[in-house]
Design an enzyme around this catalytic site. Sequence first.
Site, PDB file in Angstrom:
ATOM      1  N   THR A  11      10.173  56.040 -14.443  1.00 28.41           N
ATOM      2  CA  THR A  11      11.625  55.857 -14.476  1.00 28.41           C
ATOM      3  C   THR A  11      12.301  57.007 -13.750  1.00 28.41           C
ATOM      4  O   THR A  11      11.787  58.122 -13.729  1.00 28.41           O
ATOM      5  CB  THR A  11      12.149  55.786 -15.929  1.00 28.41           C
ATOM      6  OG1 THR A  11      13.574  55.831 -15.910  1.00 28.41           O
ATOM      7  CG2 THR A  11      11.650  56.936 -16.783  1.00 28.41           C
ATOM      8  N   LYS A  16      16.411  58.670 -20.114  1.00 28.61           N
ATOM      9  CA  LYS A  16      15.258  57.945 -20.676  1.00 28.61           C
ATOM     10  C   LYS A  16      14.062  58.895 -20.787  1.00 28.61           C
ATOM     11  O   LYS A  16      13.372  58.927 -21.806  1.00 28.61           O
ATOM     12  CB  LYS A  16      14.845  56.793 -19.756  1.00 28.61           C
ATOM     13  CG  LYS A  16      15.689  55.536 -19.847  1.00 28.61           C
ATOM     14  CD  LYS A  16      14.984  54.499 -18.952  1.00 28.61           C
ATOM     15  CE  LYS A  16      15.717  53.202 -18.833  1.00 28.61           C
ATOM     16  NZ  LYS A  16      15.007  52.269 -17.917  1.00 28.61           N
ATOM     17  N   ASP A  71      11.977  49.112 -19.155  1.00 32.43           N
ATOM     18  CA  ASP A  71      13.131  48.371 -18.652  1.00 32.43           C
ATOM     19  C   ASP A  71      13.928  47.939 -19.873  1.00 32.43           C
ATOM     20  O   ASP A  71      13.381  47.417 -20.840  1.00 32.43           O
ATOM     21  CB  ASP A  71      12.720  47.159 -17.810  1.00 32.43           C
ATOM     22  CG  ASP A  71      13.826  46.827 -16.805  1.00 32.43           C
ATOM     23  OD1 ASP A  71      14.084  47.651 -15.914  1.00 32.43           O
ATOM     24  OD2 ASP A  71      14.467  45.756 -16.934  1.00 32.43           O
ATOM     25  N   HIS A 177      16.035  50.874 -29.973  1.00 32.98           N
ATOM     26  CA  HIS A 177      15.099  49.966 -29.306  1.00 32.98           C
ATOM     27  C   HIS A 177      13.930  50.758 -28.708  1.00 32.98           C
ATOM     28  O   HIS A 177      12.764  50.388 -28.834  1.00 32.98           O
ATOM     29  CB  HIS A 177      15.848  49.180 -28.223  1.00 32.98           C
ATOM     30  CG  HIS A 177      16.735  50.022 -27.347  1.00 32.98           C
ATOM     31  ND1 HIS A 177      17.624  50.946 -27.869  1.00 32.98           N
ATOM     32  CD2 HIS A 177      16.846  50.128 -26.004  1.00 32.98           C
ATOM     33  CE1 HIS A 177      18.241  51.562 -26.876  1.00 32.98           C
ATOM     34  NE2 HIS A 177      17.793  51.081 -25.734  1.00 32.98           N
ATOM     35  N   ARG A 178      14.249  51.900 -28.080  1.00 36.61           N
ATOM     36  CA  ARG A 178      13.231  52.744 -27.444  1.00 36.61           C
ATOM     37  C   ARG A 178      12.307  53.348 -28.515  1.00 36.61           C
ATOM     38  O   ARG A 178      11.089  53.360 -28.368  1.00 36.61           O
ATOM     39  CB  ARG A 178      13.955  53.839 -26.645  1.00 36.61           C
ATOM     40  CG  ARG A 178      13.105  54.592 -25.647  1.00 36.61           C
ATOM     41  CD  ARG A 178      13.959  55.263 -24.581  1.00 36.61           C
ATOM     42  NE  ARG A 178      14.515  54.295 -23.654  1.00 36.61           N
ATOM     43  CZ  ARG A 178      15.800  53.949 -23.596  1.00 36.61           C
ATOM     44  NH1 ARG A 178      16.702  54.541 -24.367  1.00 36.61           N
ATOM     45  NH2 ARG A 178      16.201  53.022 -22.760  1.00 36.61           N
TER      46      ARG A 178
HETATM   47  P1  ITT Z   1      14.865  53.140 -14.216  1.00 37.39           P
HETATM   48  O1  ITT Z   1      14.886  51.723 -13.681  1.00 37.39           O
HETATM   49  O2  ITT Z   1      14.552  54.173 -13.190  1.00 37.39           O
HETATM   50  O3  ITT Z   1      13.998  53.257 -15.446  1.00 37.39           O
HETATM   51  P2  ITT Z   1      17.599  52.533 -15.020  1.00 37.39           P
HETATM   52  O4  ITT Z   1      18.676  53.302 -15.683  1.00 37.39           O
HETATM   53  O5  ITT Z   1      17.944  51.772 -13.764  1.00 37.39           O
HETATM   54  O6  ITT Z   1      16.357  53.521 -14.737  1.00 37.39           O
HETATM   55  P3  ITT Z   1      17.094  50.007 -16.332  1.00 37.39           P
HETATM   56  O7  ITT Z   1      17.048  49.233 -15.073  1.00 37.39           O
HETATM   57  O8  ITT Z   1      16.078  49.708 -17.406  1.00 37.39           O
HETATM   58  O9  ITT Z   1      16.966  51.563 -16.074  1.00 37.39           O
HETATM   59  O10 ITT Z   1      18.558  49.861 -16.933  1.00 37.39           O
HETATM   60  C1  ITT Z   1      18.797  50.144 -18.240  1.00 37.39           C
HETATM   61  C2  ITT Z   1      20.290  50.353 -18.441  1.00 37.39           C
HETATM   62  O11 ITT Z   1      20.635  49.822 -19.729  1.00 37.39           O
HETATM   63  C3  ITT Z   1      20.631  51.819 -18.460  1.00 37.39           C
HETATM   64  O12 ITT Z   1      20.958  52.323 -17.188  1.00 37.39           O
HETATM   65  C4  ITT Z   1      21.823  51.835 -19.435  1.00 37.39           C
HETATM   66  O13 ITT Z   1      23.000  51.469 -18.759  1.00 37.39           O
HETATM   67  C5  ITT Z   1      21.443  50.727 -20.419  1.00 37.39           C
HETATM   68  N1  ITT Z   1      20.682  51.290 -21.547  1.00 37.39           N
HETATM   69  C6  ITT Z   1      19.340  51.154 -21.786  1.00 37.39           C
HETATM   70  N2  ITT Z   1      18.980  51.843 -22.874  1.00 37.39           N
HETATM   71  C7  ITT Z   1      20.103  52.442 -23.331  1.00 37.39           C
HETATM   72  C8  ITT Z   1      20.375  53.309 -24.404  1.00 37.39           C
HETATM   73  O14 ITT Z   1      19.424  53.741 -25.211  1.00 37.39           O
HETATM   74  N3  ITT Z   1      21.636  53.724 -24.583  1.00 37.39           N
HETATM   75  C9  ITT Z   1      22.621  53.324 -23.761  1.00 37.39           C
HETATM   76  N4  ITT Z   1      22.448  52.526 -22.706  1.00 37.39           N
HETATM   77  C10 ITT Z   1      21.190  52.077 -22.479  1.00 37.39           C
END
Ligand code: ITT
Length: 191
Positions: A11, A16, A71, A177-178
């Site tokens: 990532t 994250k 994701d 969730h994580r």
């Molecule tokens: P990578 O693909 O490099 O992992 P990304 O931020 O683009 O990074 P995602 O495509 O999985 O990751 O998008 C997840 C999005 O969902 C993230 O950017 C946040 O906007 C939201 N999100 C996910 N988990 C979250 C959390 O714990 N708290 C708040 N927002 C979250």
Amino acid sequence: MKHVDTLILATRNQHKIHEIEQILGPALIYRSLSDYVAVQIPETGQTLFENSMAKARFAHKISTLPALADDSGLFINALDGEPGIYSARFGSNDEQRIARVLDKLQNEEERRAHFEAVFVLMIGADEYQMFEGICSGTIANEPRGTHGFGYDPIFIPHGYTRTFAELGAEVKNKISHRALALKQLKEYLGI
Ligand code: ITT
């Protein structure tokens, strides 16, 4: 149980990375994509699983290390699951993404939503495990709090009155969730 001592985190989201390292703890050595390449992995899948697979496969290929991808997204009932897999692309920064959600939910009483995370651990070219976590809650009427990232200032987890951004890492990293998905990964790795 699977023996793994070093993981590459597939990532580019520093928040994250921080949460994953805090939840999994010091039993593992963590590498990141930036130790290898500067390219962005395209997310073209139709599901969190497809996108997570693509990220894990890519990171494993370039590093040959066991790779872990996350994701994730926010699924809002009244918006038919939006922003969902498009959560990261729902605006150009967190503030805009939050404003867009609140705007779409103006005068809406149905505010239930959930965060979902799908992790793929790619151990070998044809060997992987999937771990999923869901955290249910509601969308606040306005952003509150400064901790966390993304949609945390507007997400109130079930059983609480404060947002993830108000509750902070100690609570979030137990119930998110994580956290729920990574709990299963920890059992799988025996750490
Ligand atoms: P990578 O693909 O490099 O992992 P990304 O931020 O683009 O990074 P995602 O495509 O999985 O990751 O998008 C997840 C999005 O969902 C993230 O950017 C946040 O906007 C939201 N999100 C996910 N988990 C979250 C959390 O714990 N708290 C708040 N927002 C979250």
